[in-house]
Design an enzyme around this catalytic site. Structure first.
Site, PDB file in Angstrom:
ATOM      1  N   HIS A 152      63.512  63.325  11.510  1.00 16.97           N
ATOM      2  CA  HIS A 152      62.192  63.709  11.225  1.00 16.97           C
ATOM      3  C   HIS A 152      61.574  61.899  11.303  1.00 16.97           C
ATOM      4  CE1 HIS A 152      64.122  62.333   6.953  1.00 16.97           C
ATOM      5  NE2 HIS A 152      62.812  61.185   7.232  1.00 16.97           N
ATOM      6  N   SER A 178      66.120  56.739   4.981  1.00 14.58           N
ATOM      7  CA  SER A 178      66.118  58.122   6.335  1.00 14.58           C
ATOM      8  C   SER A 178      66.974  57.651   7.142  1.00 14.58           C
ATOM      9  CB  SER A 178      65.251  58.793   6.383  1.00 14.58           C
ATOM     10  OG  SER A 178      64.219  59.977   5.644  1.00 14.58           O
ATOM     11  N   ASP A 238      68.216  67.917  11.181  1.00 13.39           N
ATOM     12  CA  ASP A 238      67.531  66.195  10.677  1.00 13.39           C
ATOM     13  C   ASP A 238      68.421  65.394  11.484  1.00 13.39           C
ATOM     14  OD1 ASP A 238      65.920  65.161  10.294  1.00 13.39           O
ATOM     15  OD2 ASP A 238      66.465  64.668   8.815  1.00 13.39           O
TER      16      ASP A 238
END
Length: 257
Positions: free
Chosen positions: A67, A199, A112
């Protein structure tokens, strides 16, 4: 960077002499961490801003979250390695290729993971090192370290300029996978954890210092009621190796033409 309230990273004082007093302690339960303690950590910079974390797999390959590549142009991506400050120091290298998992599903946040191939190799030293990938998912209550430059609270508007880290405990992997998906693991430390901007960063087993997870997402605000969710590195280990080998070989072939 975008994961639904990804938990901001805080750390227990790992080296007392390196502890920064005052404002640096105002994060989600953690502290400054010197890059020498986590030399596999990198910052993924989109144009001039910190976008996500990443992990050094080899001198040409970086692991991160899929992402992190959403609505991002590869030609604008840079990786900074070897510095506790995402804005300065260390080695700054352009990204040549950005490869998200072909089955990444944004709505479910499944698969992801992504691989970045660098334009030129990193130079390894005490501040820049690769990390080994876990062969299997660790057991419940395994103590880990997660690090990054993410926001220090859910409503913050900017990433923290200096690297932070926190110890979190792995939750029961079987139950985590039943609730959140077969490709993830969960970790938690009440009041401490990951947030937006963390992230793609590393979750590392403190016992053997192997990479067991990549920061993916979280529910309900940073480091609050629910656990942080991480891509399970053991689950994706073969995909990482295959993707990196294929793309490094293609670069080598192009150079020989």
């Amino acid at each position: 960077m975008f994961f639904k309230f990804i938990v901001s990273i805080s750390i227990v004082v790992l080296v007392s002499a390196a502890r920064i007093p005052g404002p640096e302690e105002r994060i989600v339960g953690g502290h400054y961490i010197p890059i020498e303690y986590v030399p596999w950590q990198v910052s993924l910079i989109n144009d001039t801003n910190h976008n996500c974390g990443g992990v050094i797999h080899s001198d040409r390959a970086i692991l991160t979250a899929a992402h992190c590549l959403s609505n991002v142009r590869t030609e604008n991506l840079l990786v900074r390695a070897g510095s506790s400050h995402w804005r300065k120091g260390g080695q700054l290298v352009k990204v040549l290729k950005a490869i998200p998992h072909e089955q990444y599903c944004p709505s479910l946040q499944s698969n992801d993971v992504a691989v970045l191939i660098l334009e030129s190799p990193l130079k390894f030293n005490r501040k820049v090192q690769k990390i080994d990938l876990a062969e299997e998912t660790p057991q419940d209550e395994t103590m880990t370290l997660v690090s990054g430059w993410g926001r220090t609270q859910a409503n913050a508007t900017y990433s923290w300029p200096i690297l932070q880290g926190v110890h979190v405990a792995l939750l029961d992997p079987t139950k985590c996978k039943e609730v959140y998906g077969k490709d993830v693991i969960c970790a938690d430390n009440l009041g401490r954890g990951i947030c937006s901007g963390d992230s793609g960063g590393p979750l590392v087993n403190l016992k053997d210092r192997k990479l067991i997870g990549l920061v993916s997402w979280g529910y309900g605000g940073c480091a609050r009621r629910n656990p942080g969710i991480y891509a399970d590195v053991a689950f994706f280990r073969n995909w990482f190796n295959k993707t990196i080998n294929e793309n490094i070989q293609s670069i080598t072939s192009d150079c020989k033409k």
